[in-house]
Write a protein that holds these residues in place. Structure first.
Motif, PDB file in Angstrom:
ATOM      1  N   ASN A  96       2.070  -5.968   7.373  1.00 43.90           N
ATOM      2  CA  ASN A  96       2.295  -4.719   6.985  1.00 43.90           C
ATOM      3  C   ASN A  96       3.798  -4.519   7.771  1.00 43.90           C
ATOM      4  OD1 ASN A  96       0.262  -3.526   5.898  1.00 43.90           O
ATOM      5  ND2 ASN A  96      -0.906  -3.429   7.588  1.00 43.90           N
ATOM      6  N   ALA A 102       6.305  -5.663   5.128  1.00 48.11           N
ATOM      7  CA  ALA A 102       6.411  -4.752   3.964  1.00 48.11           C
ATOM      8  C   ALA A 102       6.781  -3.653   4.218  1.00 48.11           C
ATOM      9  CB  ALA A 102       5.012  -4.591   3.677  1.00 48.11           C
ATOM     10  N   ALA A 107       5.191 -10.834  -1.125  1.00 52.26           N
ATOM     11  CA  ALA A 107       3.816 -10.058  -0.807  1.00 52.26           C
ATOM     12  C   ALA A 107       2.521 -11.313  -1.164  1.00 52.26           C
ATOM     13  CB  ALA A 107       3.542  -8.806  -1.684  1.00 52.26           C
ATOM     14  N   HIS A 129      -1.633  -7.589   0.865  1.00 50.93           N
ATOM     15  CA  HIS A 129      -1.223  -6.345   0.622  1.00 50.93           C
ATOM     16  C   HIS A 129      -1.714  -5.559  -0.343  1.00 50.93           C
ATOM     17  CE1 HIS A 129       2.366  -8.776   2.384  1.00 50.93           C
ATOM     18  NE2 HIS A 129       2.557  -7.704   3.004  1.00 50.93           N
ATOM     19  N   PRO A 171      -4.213  -1.357   1.840  1.00 44.92           N
ATOM     20  CA  PRO A 171      -4.333   0.213   1.513  1.00 44.92           C
ATOM     21  C   PRO A 171      -5.806   0.825   1.768  1.00 44.92           C
ATOM     22  CG  PRO A 171      -2.924  -0.721  -0.224  1.00 44.92           C
ATOM     23  CD  PRO A 171      -3.533  -2.057   0.526  1.00 44.92           C
ATOM     24  N   TYR A 195       3.724   2.998   4.559  1.00 47.05           N
ATOM     25  CA  TYR A 195       4.298   2.727   3.330  1.00 47.05           C
ATOM     26  C   TYR A 195       3.162   2.889   2.200  1.00 47.05           C
ATOM     27  CZ  TYR A 195       2.368  -2.066   3.329  1.00 47.05           C
ATOM     28  OH  TYR A 195       1.451  -3.055   3.578  1.00 47.05           O
ATOM     29  N   PHE A 241       1.590   0.782  -1.056  1.00 48.82           N
ATOM     30  CA  PHE A 241       1.999  -0.542  -1.639  1.00 48.82           C
ATOM     31  C   PHE A 241       1.881  -0.167  -3.177  1.00 48.82           C
ATOM     32  CE2 PHE A 241       0.316  -4.722  -3.362  1.00 48.82           C
ATOM     33  CZ  PHE A 241       1.561  -5.387  -3.010  1.00 48.82           C
TER      34      PHE A 241
END
Length: 324
Positions: A76, A79, A95, A99, A103, A111, A113
């Protein structure tokens, strides 16, 4: 009326100028070094894939493509840095499957994704391999399932960390097979494999790159791969799906840009990457790690990402896994 015409003319001129500027940017792209952010330490599978691609893109474009490692927080940290970067095509994210998992697993990501990135292309796709300690009396997937059901909660599987594909593949196996093999997370693949070889843990779902040398050395036994089809890297190994229809857990890498990066720049990158991944030396480097080159158009990659997010969200929900 004249004012309206002037406004329309001005708007049209601005639109044409904007389109011209965008086209000029795309035509000259890249005109300076491009950064590929790898959100993991150097030397791992994702880092190796990134460096193969960076070298090839530099050869094709004449501009440096520089790999920058920004590890931390299960991928993370890197990213989030790319999500905040200027959307100009000069900072890109390499990625991974993690990733698409994060979430659902992390409660407070900085963020999104599925929204903060513009997909460019998938780079690689490859199975994990199910490896067991040689002392475990299970040589096939059905035997492993039978053993796990006979001793619910007694068997455990190692992973390279909470939320990694090596973790969620095991949880997907539990959910599909109706087993209760306990998860033991480690900080990386190496210590997880070490304890599996020592018998502290009984099995692991790991990348072929990391696990197969130990299989060849007789320290682990491979019983199946997690892709839908058998792997060319180990054609004699059955798939988990041959015993559990519908099971599939692949490890993948893909390239993304910050959201709102000009479409023309994304298209240019996509075209260059397609050319790169058609090169025999690139395919051979990927295959040596148990991966296949997997170029896809940006729209198709976007659909793949959303399908992966949905798939792993269900696995996370069933497993009850969470990370603050």
């Amino acid at each position: 009326m004249q004012k309206t015409r002037r406004r329309l003319a001005a708007a049209l001129c601005a639109l044409v100028a904007g389109l011209g500027a965008t086209a000029a940017i795309a035509q000259s792209y890249p005109s300076k070094p491009v950064k590929l952010v790898v959100p993991y330490p150097p030397g791992g599978p994702t880092d190796i894939v990134a460096r193969v691609i960076a070298q090839r893109l530099q050869t094709q474009t004449g501009q440096p493509f520089v790999v920058e490692n920004l590890p931390g927080a299960g991928g993370n940290t890197g990213a989030a840095a790319v999500a905040r970067a200027a959307p100009d095509g000069y900072t890109l994210l390499v990625a991974t499957t993690a990733h698409a998992i994060n979430p659902s697993l992390f409660k407070n990501l900085s963020y999104q994704f599925g929204k903060d990135f513009a997909p460019i292309t998938q780079l690689t796709s490859g199975p994990l391999v199910v490896v067991v300690n040689p002392a475990l009396p299970a040589r096939t997937v059905p035997e492993l399932i039978a053993l796990a059901k006979a001793k619910p909660g007694d068997l455990n599987f190692a992973s390279s960390g909470n939320g990694q594909s090596t973790h969620l593949a095991g949880e997907l196996f539990n959910a599909t097979a109706g087993t209760r093999i306990r998860h033991v997370p480690y900080k990386g693949s190496a210590p997880a494999l070490t304890d599996t070889m020592a018998g502290q843990t009984q099995l692991m779902f790991d990348t072929m790159l990391s696990a197969m040398p130990h299989v060849k050395g007789g320290k682990l036994r491979a019983i199946a791969v997690t892709s839908a089809q058998r792997s060319p890297a180990a054609p004699d190994l059955p798939t988990v799906a041959e015993s559990l229809p519908g099971f599939e857990a692949i490890a993948w890498n893909g390239l993304l840009a910050p959201a709102n990066t000009p479409r023309e720049v994304l298209a240019k990158l996509s075209t260059e990457l397609r050319t790169a991944m058609e090169q025999p030396e690139v395919r051979e480097r990927f295959e040596a790690q148990g991966f296949a080159a997997a170029w896809t158009a940006p729209e198709a990659f976007a659909g793949f990402i959303h399908a992966e997010i949905d798939k792993w969200a269900k696995v996370v929900q069933v497993s009850g896994a969470t990370i603050e």
